[in-house]
Motif scaffolding. Structure first.
Motif, PDB file in Angstrom:
ATOM      1  N   LEU A 178      77.828  11.613  36.919  1.00 29.90           N
ATOM      2  CA  LEU A 178      77.229  10.685  37.884  1.00 29.90           C
ATOM      3  C   LEU A 178      75.713  10.634  37.724  1.00 29.90           C
ATOM      4  O   LEU A 178      75.097   9.561  37.781  1.00 29.90           O
ATOM      5  CB  LEU A 178      77.597  11.111  39.304  1.00 29.90           C
ATOM      6  N   GLN A 179      75.104  11.806  37.534  1.00 28.79           N
ATOM      7  CA  GLN A 179      73.651  11.843  37.338  1.00 28.79           C
ATOM      8  C   GLN A 179      73.245  11.143  36.049  1.00 28.79           C
ATOM      9  O   GLN A 179      72.219  10.463  35.991  1.00 28.79           O
ATOM     10  CB  GLN A 179      73.174  13.294  37.336  1.00 28.79           C
ATOM     11  N   LEU A 180      74.059  11.307  35.020  1.00 19.07           N
ATOM     12  CA  LEU A 180      73.761  10.611  33.765  1.00 19.07           C
ATOM     13  C   LEU A 180      73.881   9.104  33.938  1.00 19.07           C
ATOM     14  O   LEU A 180      73.072   8.328  33.398  1.00 19.07           O
ATOM     15  CB  LEU A 180      74.725  11.086  32.668  1.00 19.07           C
ATOM     16  N   ARG A 187      69.840  10.760  44.272  1.00 14.82           N
ATOM     17  CA  ARG A 187      70.810   9.993  45.046  1.00 14.82           C
ATOM     18  C   ARG A 187      71.956  10.910  45.445  1.00 14.82           C
ATOM     19  O   ARG A 187      72.424  11.721  44.650  1.00 14.82           O
ATOM     20  CB  ARG A 187      71.353   8.813  44.230  1.00 14.82           C
ATOM     21  N   ARG A 188      72.377  10.783  46.677  1.00 12.44           N
ATOM     22  CA  ARG A 188      73.432  11.652  47.194  1.00 12.44           C
ATOM     23  C   ARG A 188      74.748  11.352  46.492  1.00 12.44           C
ATOM     24  O   ARG A 188      75.056  10.210  46.148  1.00 12.44           O
ATOM     25  CB  ARG A 188      73.611  11.473  48.701  1.00 12.44           C
ATOM     26  N   ARG A 217      70.138  17.424  26.569  1.00  8.84           N
ATOM     27  CA  ARG A 217      68.702  17.209  26.758  1.00  8.84           C
ATOM     28  C   ARG A 217      68.439  16.166  27.838  1.00  8.84           C
ATOM     29  O   ARG A 217      67.549  16.330  28.676  1.00  8.84           O
ATOM     30  CB  ARG A 217      68.054  16.776  25.430  1.00  8.84           C
ATOM     31  N   LYS A 218      69.208  15.101  27.814  1.00  7.63           N
ATOM     32  CA  LYS A 218      69.016  14.048  28.806  1.00  7.63           C
ATOM     33  C   LYS A 218      69.349  14.543  30.202  1.00  7.63           C
ATOM     34  O   LYS A 218      68.630  14.263  31.173  1.00  7.63           O
ATOM     35  CB  LYS A 218      69.878  12.842  28.452  1.00  7.63           C
ATOM     36  N   LEU A 219      70.450  15.290  30.329  1.00  6.11           N
ATOM     37  CA  LEU A 219      70.842  15.814  31.638  1.00  6.11           C
ATOM     38  C   LEU A 219      69.816  16.806  32.164  1.00  6.11           C
ATOM     39  O   LEU A 219      69.482  16.798  33.356  1.00  6.11           O
ATOM     40  CB  LEU A 219      72.222  16.467  31.537  1.00  6.11           C
ATOM     41  N   GLY A 266      65.262   7.430  35.336  1.00  4.55           N
ATOM     42  CA  GLY A 266      65.261   6.386  34.331  1.00  4.55           C
ATOM     43  C   GLY A 266      65.180   4.986  34.895  1.00  4.55           C
ATOM     44  O   GLY A 266      64.799   4.049  34.193  1.00  4.55           O
ATOM     45  N   ASN A 267      65.538   4.815  36.176  1.00  7.66           N
ATOM     46  CA  ASN A 267      65.586   3.469  36.764  1.00  7.66           C
ATOM     47  C   ASN A 267      64.367   3.138  37.602  1.00  7.66           C
ATOM     48  O   ASN A 267      64.324   2.084  38.232  1.00  7.66           O
ATOM     49  CB  ASN A 267      66.838   3.325  37.636  1.00  7.66           C
ATOM     50  N   VAL A 268      63.389   4.044  37.659  1.00  8.55           N
ATOM     51  CA  VAL A 268      62.212   3.831  38.502  1.00  8.55           C
ATOM     52  C   VAL A 268      61.046   3.381  37.636  1.00  8.55           C
ATOM     53  O   VAL A 268      60.694   4.038  36.655  1.00  8.55           O
ATOM     54  CB  VAL A 268      61.846   5.122  39.265  1.00  8.55           C
ATOM     55  N   LYS A 269      60.470   2.247  37.983  1.00  7.55           N
ATOM     56  CA  LYS A 269      59.301   1.718  37.282  1.00  7.55           C
ATOM     57  C   LYS A 269      58.127   1.640  38.241  1.00  7.55           C
ATOM     58  O   LYS A 269      58.167   0.900  39.216  1.00  7.55           O
ATOM     59  CB  LYS A 269      59.595   0.337  36.707  1.00  7.55           C
TER      60      LYS A 269
END
Length: 469
Positions: A266-268, A275-276, A442-444, A453-456
């Motif tokens: 889910l986090q990936l 996020r909960r 590495r990504k996790l 990754g979704n925040v700009k």
């Protein structure tokens, strides 16, 4: 020189600080009095009668409610909510006194407000603190406080709370500040809960056990009786039980590690850890320890049942008949190296898996987990936990070997029970394998360290954020 004419003697101040008043001479009031006396306090009981004076601890003083309240700044109310009525007549005496409410109710949320809040409304000029309601009278008197050493304290006056917490420390207890008096409702409900974190694991274990048991009865006992008219119902007591316990144990063990794997994916997918998780996943993750301990209990049952198999009448009879048939036909039993390897590996993986199983259970105990740091605890529960799951899964795979290839093993086209136990563990191990690959790992790790990754961020927003640091 300072004017000492109006100063209170130090002896009187010390005596007042070391004197505690207890309203109520029941079991809890008496036990708490014993504990106070052992800690060096002077105990004054406020009582309405003289019926049980002989039961009170020696060294304590017994007075009427008004006289006892006048002597002390801290008053322990070891009485039920229904008996609070007489306190209104003592409101002038109880003004600015610290009233420690230790009461509980017969059922959860019995009243609109907590007992402590009701007491504060009844005596608005007194200072109400909720404490000691989670400690039993038996534990106080016997001194066996290992299971109930924590004392939850809440109240609106910080100084009064601290005084009550100091008293708890002096009694050998561990006080925990729970905030304002609004938390009293939760504290009063706490002793009424019956294994709250064990309910879901218990229901899952009972449901799985019932399903696997009736599934095994259907595919083994009933099938043989319907198709061959052979009654093997005697096998339910040991053979089927020894099949149900390991199957349920392995499914539960896989269920311990499955929510963590789901959470990682889910986090990936979300590319953030902020996020909960869904409520069902949160609840599942909170009861993983209990699921693991229940699984360990089933594993112990499997071991015990396995040890008695050679002593069973059915096994001895079958072995004797086999030997006699060989002798009668003048045949020898051919030794198969492949079968020997498979059997020894099957037993070895089972022993190693059970050994690590026990280690996981031991390290989950509070007395042990408190003695290790978080990295050591994580290594045992996570790294060794997956090794345990892998060993136990291998144990079952070697037990089944190539039986899944034969259609005769599928009674009524249903797979044997041991195959059902492999679904969740194999799924967990495969998903975990992908998480362990370097690129995904590495990504996790980056996400769990705070990367999103979704925040700009806009330049101006980043500037604003940095100014707040």
């Amino acid at each position: 020189m300072a004017d000492v004419s109006n100063m209170v003697p130090l002896k009187d101040i010390s005596a007042k600080c070391d004197r505690v008043c207890i309203f109520g001479t029941g079991d809890f009031g008496r036990s708490l009095g014993y504990r106070f006396l052992q800690a060096g306090y002077n105990v004054v009981y406020g009582s309405r009668g003289q019926s049980n004076y002989g039961l009170l601890p020696k060294g304590s003083e017994v007075l009427g409610h008004a006289e006892a309240a006048e002597k002390c700044d801290i008053i322990i109310l070891a009485i039920h909510r229904e008996q609070y009525g007489f306190l209104s007549s003592l409101s002038h005496i109880l003004e600015r006194k610290v009233l420690v409410d230790v009461s509980n109710n017969l059922k959860m949320n019995q009243y609109p407000e907590s007992n402590a809040q009701y007491l504060a409304q009844l005596l608005p000029k007194a200072i109400v603190v909720k404490a000691f309601n989670t400690v039993s009278a038996w534990a106080l008197q016997s001194g066996t406080l290992d299971a109930s050493r924590q004392v939850f304290v809440c109240g609106d006056d910080a100084e009064s709370k601290e005084r009550v917490m100091d008293i708890a420390r002096r009694l050998g207890l561990t006080p925990l500040d729970q905030g304002y008096l609004l938390a009293a409702t939760e504290l009063e409900n706490y002793p009424l809960q019956l294994f709250p974190l064990w309910r879901l694991p218990f229901y899952i274990a009972v449901g799985l056990t019932a399903f696997i048991f009736f599934y095994s009865v259907l595919t083994d006992v009933i099938y043989r009786y319907v198709t061959e008219h052979v009654d093997i119902s005697f096998r339910i007591a040991v053979s089927l039980a020894n099949r149900v316990f390991p199957v349920v144990s392995l499914i539960l063990l896989g269920s311990v590690y499955l929510p963590g794997v789901i959470a990682a994916y889910l986090q990936l997918h979300r590319k953030t850890k902020y996020r909960r998780f869904p409520s069902w996943l949160d609840r599942w993750m909170l009861c993983r320890k209990q699921l693991g301990l229940v699984a360990l209990g089933f594993a112990f049952l499997h071991v015990f049942y396995t040890l008695i198999i050679p002593n069973r009448y059915y096994v001895q009879n079958k072995r004797n008949n086999f030997i006699l048939s060989k002798i009668k036909n003048n045949e020898t039993f051919q030794f198969d190296t492949t079968v020997a390897w498979r059997h020894d590996m099957y037993m070895s993986l089972g022993i190693l898996g059970f050994g690590l199983y026990v280690l996981l259970g031991i390290t989950s105990l509070p007395s042990v987990s408190n003695a290790v740091n978080w990295r050591e605890f994580r290594f045992v529960q996570s790294k060794l936990g997956f090794v345990t799951l892998m060993l136990c899964t291998g144990h079952v795979l070697l037990y089944g070997w190539n039986k899944f290839l034969y259609s005769s093993r599928y009674n009524w086209y249903l797979p044997p029970a041991y195959m059902l136990s492999l679904v969740i563990p194999c799924t967990v191990l495969v998903l975990k394998f992908f998480l362990m690959t370097p690129c995904i790992d590495r990504k996790l790790t980056k996400i769990r360290q705070g990367w999103e990754g979704n925040v700009k961020h806009k330049p101006s927003q980043r500037y604003k954020d940095s100014s707040l640091v």
